[in-house]
Each structure stands twice: as C-alpha cells, then as structure tokens.
Design a protein around this motif. Structure first.
Motif, PDB file in Angstrom:
ATOM      1  N   GLY A  79       0.813  -1.215   0.000  1.00  9.78           N
ATOM      2  CA  GLY A  79       0.000   0.000   0.000  1.00  9.78           C
ATOM      3  C   GLY A  79       0.844   1.262   0.000  1.00  9.78           C
ATOM      4  O   GLY A  79       2.072   1.231  -0.120  1.00  9.78           O
ATOM      5  N   GLU A  80       0.168   2.390   0.156  1.00  8.29           N
ATOM      6  CA  GLU A  80       0.852   3.676   0.193  1.00  8.29           C
ATOM      7  C   GLU A  80       1.633   3.803   1.493  1.00  8.29           C
ATOM      8  O   GLU A  80       1.138   3.478   2.565  1.00  8.29           O
ATOM      9  CB  GLU A  80      -0.167   4.814   0.106  1.00  8.29           C
ATOM     10  N   LEU A  81       2.854   4.278   1.383  1.00  9.66           N
ATOM     11  CA  LEU A  81       3.702   4.540   2.544  1.00  9.66           C
ATOM     12  C   LEU A  81       4.080   6.012   2.495  1.00  9.66           C
ATOM     13  O   LEU A  81       4.802   6.450   1.600  1.00  9.66           O
ATOM     14  CB  LEU A  81       4.942   3.649   2.516  1.00  9.66           C
ATOM     15  N   ARG A  82       3.541   6.765   3.441  1.00  3.86           N
ATOM     16  CA  ARG A  82       3.649   8.221   3.407  1.00  3.86           C
ATOM     17  C   ARG A  82       4.550   8.745   4.523  1.00  3.86           C
ATOM     18  O   ARG A  82       4.464   8.314   5.666  1.00  3.86           O
ATOM     19  CB  ARG A  82       2.259   8.830   3.571  1.00  3.86           C
ATOM     20  N   ALA A  83       5.403   9.709   4.177  1.00  2.00           N
ATOM     21  CA  ALA A  83       6.236  10.417   5.150  1.00  2.00           C
ATOM     22  C   ALA A  83       5.541  11.720   5.513  1.00  2.00           C
ATOM     23  O   ALA A  83       5.044  12.429   4.642  1.00  2.00           O
ATOM     24  CB  ALA A  83       7.623  10.695   4.570  1.00  2.00           C
ATOM     25  N   SER A  84       5.531  12.019   6.805  1.00  2.00           N
ATOM     26  CA  SER A  84       4.897  13.232   7.291  1.00  2.00           C
ATOM     27  C   SER A  84       5.797  13.867   8.337  1.00  2.00           C
ATOM     28  O   SER A  84       6.570  13.173   8.996  1.00  2.00           O
ATOM     29  CB  SER A  84       3.532  12.876   7.908  1.00  2.00           C
ATOM     30  N   GLY A  85       5.715  15.165   8.474  1.00  2.00           N
ATOM     31  CA  GLY A  85       6.503  15.824   9.511  1.00  2.00           C
ATOM     32  C   GLY A  85       7.721  16.527   8.947  1.00  2.00           C
ATOM     33  O   GLY A  85       7.675  17.108   7.873  1.00  2.00           O
ATOM     34  N   HIS A  86       8.826  16.412   9.658  1.00  2.00           N
ATOM     35  CA  HIS A  86      10.041  17.171   9.339  1.00  2.00           C
ATOM     36  C   HIS A  86      11.062  16.320   8.576  1.00  2.00           C
ATOM     37  O   HIS A  86      11.754  15.488   9.151  1.00  2.00           O
ATOM     38  CB  HIS A  86      10.674  17.708  10.624  1.00  2.00           C
ATOM     39  N   PHE A  87      11.134  16.541   7.279  1.00  2.00           N
ATOM     40  CA  PHE A  87      12.185  15.962   6.440  1.00  2.00           C
ATOM     41  C   PHE A  87      12.590  17.029   5.438  1.00  2.00           C
ATOM     42  O   PHE A  87      11.854  17.981   5.192  1.00  2.00           O
ATOM     43  CB  PHE A  87      11.738  14.660   5.759  1.00  2.00           C
ATOM     44  N   LEU A  88      13.758  16.875   4.865  1.00  2.00           N
ATOM     45  CA  LEU A  88      14.335  17.883   3.982  1.00  2.00           C
ATOM     46  C   LEU A  88      14.290  17.436   2.524  1.00  2.00           C
ATOM     47  O   LEU A  88      14.240  16.234   2.232  1.00  2.00           O
ATOM     48  CB  LEU A  88      15.785  18.155   4.382  1.00  2.00           C
ATOM     49  N   PHE A  89      14.384  18.394   1.625  1.00  2.00           N
ATOM     50  CA  PHE A  89      14.449  18.095   0.195  1.00  2.00           C
ATOM     51  C   PHE A  89      15.544  17.074  -0.094  1.00  2.00           C
ATOM     52  O   PHE A  89      15.330  16.124  -0.853  1.00  2.00           O
ATOM     53  CB  PHE A  89      14.697  19.386  -0.604  1.00  2.00           C
ATOM     54  N   ASP A  90      16.708  17.260   0.529  1.00  2.00           N
ATOM     55  CA  ASP A  90      17.840  16.361   0.296  1.00  2.00           C
ATOM     56  C   ASP A  90      17.549  14.921   0.703  1.00  2.00           C
ATOM     57  O   ASP A  90      18.237  14.003   0.268  1.00  2.00           O
ATOM     58  CB  ASP A  90      19.076  16.843   1.052  1.00  2.00           C
ATOM     59  N   GLN A  91      16.557  14.706   1.538  1.00  2.00           N
ATOM     60  CA  GLN A  91      16.229  13.364   2.009  1.00  2.00           C
ATOM     61  C   GLN A  91      15.203  12.659   1.126  1.00  2.00           C
ATOM     62  O   GLN A  91      15.034  11.445   1.233  1.00  2.00           O
ATOM     63  CB  GLN A  91      15.690  13.441   3.444  1.00  2.00           C
ATOM     64  N   LEU A  92      14.523  13.376   0.266  1.00  2.00           N
ATOM     65  CA  LEU A  92      13.434  12.791  -0.517  1.00  2.00           C
ATOM     66  C   LEU A  92      13.877  11.604  -1.374  1.00  2.00           C
ATOM     67  O   LEU A  92      13.192  10.582  -1.412  1.00  2.00           O
ATOM     68  CB  LEU A  92      12.760  13.849  -1.386  1.00  2.00           C
ATOM     69  N   ALA A  93      14.986  11.729  -2.053  1.00  2.00           N
ATOM     70  CA  ALA A  93      15.453  10.622  -2.902  1.00  2.00           C
ATOM     71  C   ALA A  93      15.744   9.386  -2.065  1.00  2.00           C
ATOM     72  O   ALA A  93      15.410   8.262  -2.458  1.00  2.00           O
ATOM     73  CB  ALA A  93      16.687  11.039  -3.694  1.00  2.00           C
ATOM     74  N   PHE A  94      16.346   9.577  -0.910  1.00  2.00           N
ATOM     75  CA  PHE A  94      16.647   8.439  -0.036  1.00  2.00           C
ATOM     76  C   PHE A  94      15.368   7.831   0.533  1.00  2.00           C
ATOM     77  O   PHE A  94      15.261   6.611   0.675  1.00  2.00           O
ATOM     78  CB  PHE A  94      17.590   8.862   1.092  1.00  2.00           C
ATOM     79  N   LEU A  95      14.401   8.678   0.853  1.00  2.00           N
ATOM     80  CA  LEU A  95      13.133   8.177   1.377  1.00  2.00           C
ATOM     81  C   LEU A  95      12.414   7.313   0.335  1.00  2.00           C
ATOM     82  O   LEU A  95      11.823   6.290   0.669  1.00  2.00           O
ATOM     83  CB  LEU A  95      12.248   9.339   1.824  1.00  2.00           C
ATOM     84  N   THR A  96      12.484   7.710  -0.930  1.00  2.00           N
ATOM     85  CA  THR A  96      11.857   6.885  -1.965  1.00  2.00           C
ATOM     86  C   THR A  96      12.609   5.570  -2.136  1.00  2.00           C
ATOM     87  O   THR A  96      11.998   4.543  -2.409  1.00  2.00           O
ATOM     88  CB  THR A  96      11.771   7.613  -3.322  1.00  2.00           C
ATOM     89  N   ARG A  97      13.906   5.587  -1.940  1.00  2.00           N
ATOM     90  CA  ARG A  97      14.690   4.363  -2.101  1.00  2.00           C
ATOM     91  C   ARG A  97      14.334   3.307  -1.061  1.00  2.00           C
ATOM     92  O   ARG A  97      14.400   2.119  -1.339  1.00  2.00           O
ATOM     93  CB  ARG A  97      16.194   4.653  -1.993  1.00  2.00           C
ATOM     94  N   VAL A  98      13.952   3.728   0.138  1.00  2.00           N
ATOM     95  CA  VAL A  98      13.605   2.748   1.169  1.00  2.00           C
ATOM     96  C   VAL A  98      12.134   2.356   1.134  1.00  2.00           C
ATOM     97  O   VAL A  98      11.723   1.451   1.850  1.00  2.00           O
ATOM     98  CB  VAL A  98      13.996   3.219   2.590  1.00  2.00           C
ATOM     99  N   GLY A  99      11.341   3.030   0.305  1.00  2.00           N
ATOM    100  CA  GLY A  99       9.968   2.587   0.124  1.00  2.00           C
ATOM    101  C   GLY A  99       8.877   3.614   0.271  1.00  2.00           C
ATOM    102  O   GLY A  99       7.710   3.326  -0.026  1.00  2.00           O
ATOM    103  N   PHE A 100       9.186   4.825   0.723  1.00  2.00           N
ATOM    104  CA  PHE A 100       8.145   5.846   0.802  1.00  2.00           C
ATOM    105  C   PHE A 100       7.724   6.235  -0.607  1.00  2.00           C
ATOM    106  O   PHE A 100       8.559   6.384  -1.498  1.00  2.00           O
ATOM    107  CB  PHE A 100       8.652   7.088   1.553  1.00  2.00           C
TER     108      PHE A 100
END
Length: 141
Positions: A79-100
């Motif tokens: 299903g959808e895995l959503r990040a919420s709260g405090h994260f930075l632009f620089d972290q977005l690519a890494f967040l997608t790599r782990v599954g967000f």
C-alpha cells in the motif's frame, strides 16, 4: 485511486483498541505511526491497510527509514507509505529508495526534481536499483 481521507488515518493506539470495528466498516483505512513504533506492531493486518504514515518528529530521526524498508522488503507491504513531519528536500530521494511513495507537503514536481538528484547508488534499497558495485561487476570490473 482517490486519496484516503485524513479521518481514515488513525493513530496506532486507536487502531489496536478498535481494530475489529474499524475493519467491519469495510472502508479504506490507514494507520499513523510515530518514529518509535515498529511496523511489526501491525502484524498481519499490515496487508489490510491502504496507507501507513510515518511521522518524522525531526529531520535527523532516521528510524522511519528502517521501518519503511522493513515494511517493503520483509513484510511485503504494497500500500501507500507516506512520510509526514520534518524531512528535507535532500532526504526525498533516499526516502523513496527505502519505500516511501507519498510525502505530506511535497509537490510532484519537487519529488521528481529530488529523485533526479541521485543517478547512481551504493546501498541496496527497497527500490531494487542496481548499485554501483553491481554495475561495476556487470561491466567486468
């Protein structure tokens, strides 16, 4: 698929307390987890959820990275895995790599730009991209 309404995304504590009644409604359901809550607390119900939201209390809290990868690779969450709260632009690519695959407050344009920032990777991820060592091995080096 239409987005899950905010009132259908509930904290883990409520989910545990009202689990049977919530599933009996036969509607899309999501659970919001804090960075300290393991997705293993959802058990097999994880596959019945439409969305799981991980809350980043501060951008330097890396626990949701590990939880996301666990959800995608070990637990097989689709299903959808959503990040919420405090994260930075620089972290977005890494967040997608782990599954967000969804981010509160991030436009599609910003996400596409962030994903384009990193062309080659060293670490394996839930996205199954070929790593630099694998690419070198493919080339015989």
């Amino acid at each position: 698929m239409p987005p899950i309404p905010d009132d259908a995304i509930i904290p883990l504590e409520r989910f545990k307390a009202e689990r049977e009644a919530l599933f009996a409604r036969n509607e899309a359901l999501g659970v919001r987890l804090t960075s300290a809550q393991s997705p293993e607390e959802l058990g097999e119900d994880v596959h019945r959820l439409s969305v799981i939201v991980y809350e980043f209390p501060v951008f330097r809290d890396g626990r949701p990275y590990s939880w996301a990868r666990m959800l995608r690779t070990r637990m097989g969450y689709k299903g959808e895995l959503r990040a919420s709260g405090h994260f930075l632009f620089d972290q977005l690519a890494f967040l997608t790599r782990v599954g967000f695959d969804a981010f509160d407050g991030v436009t599609d344009e910003t996400l596409a730009r962030a994903r384009a920032e990193i062309t080659d990777v060293y670490q394996p991820g839930a996205d199954r991209r070929r790593t630099i060592p694998q690419l070198r091995q493919d080339r015989g080096g």
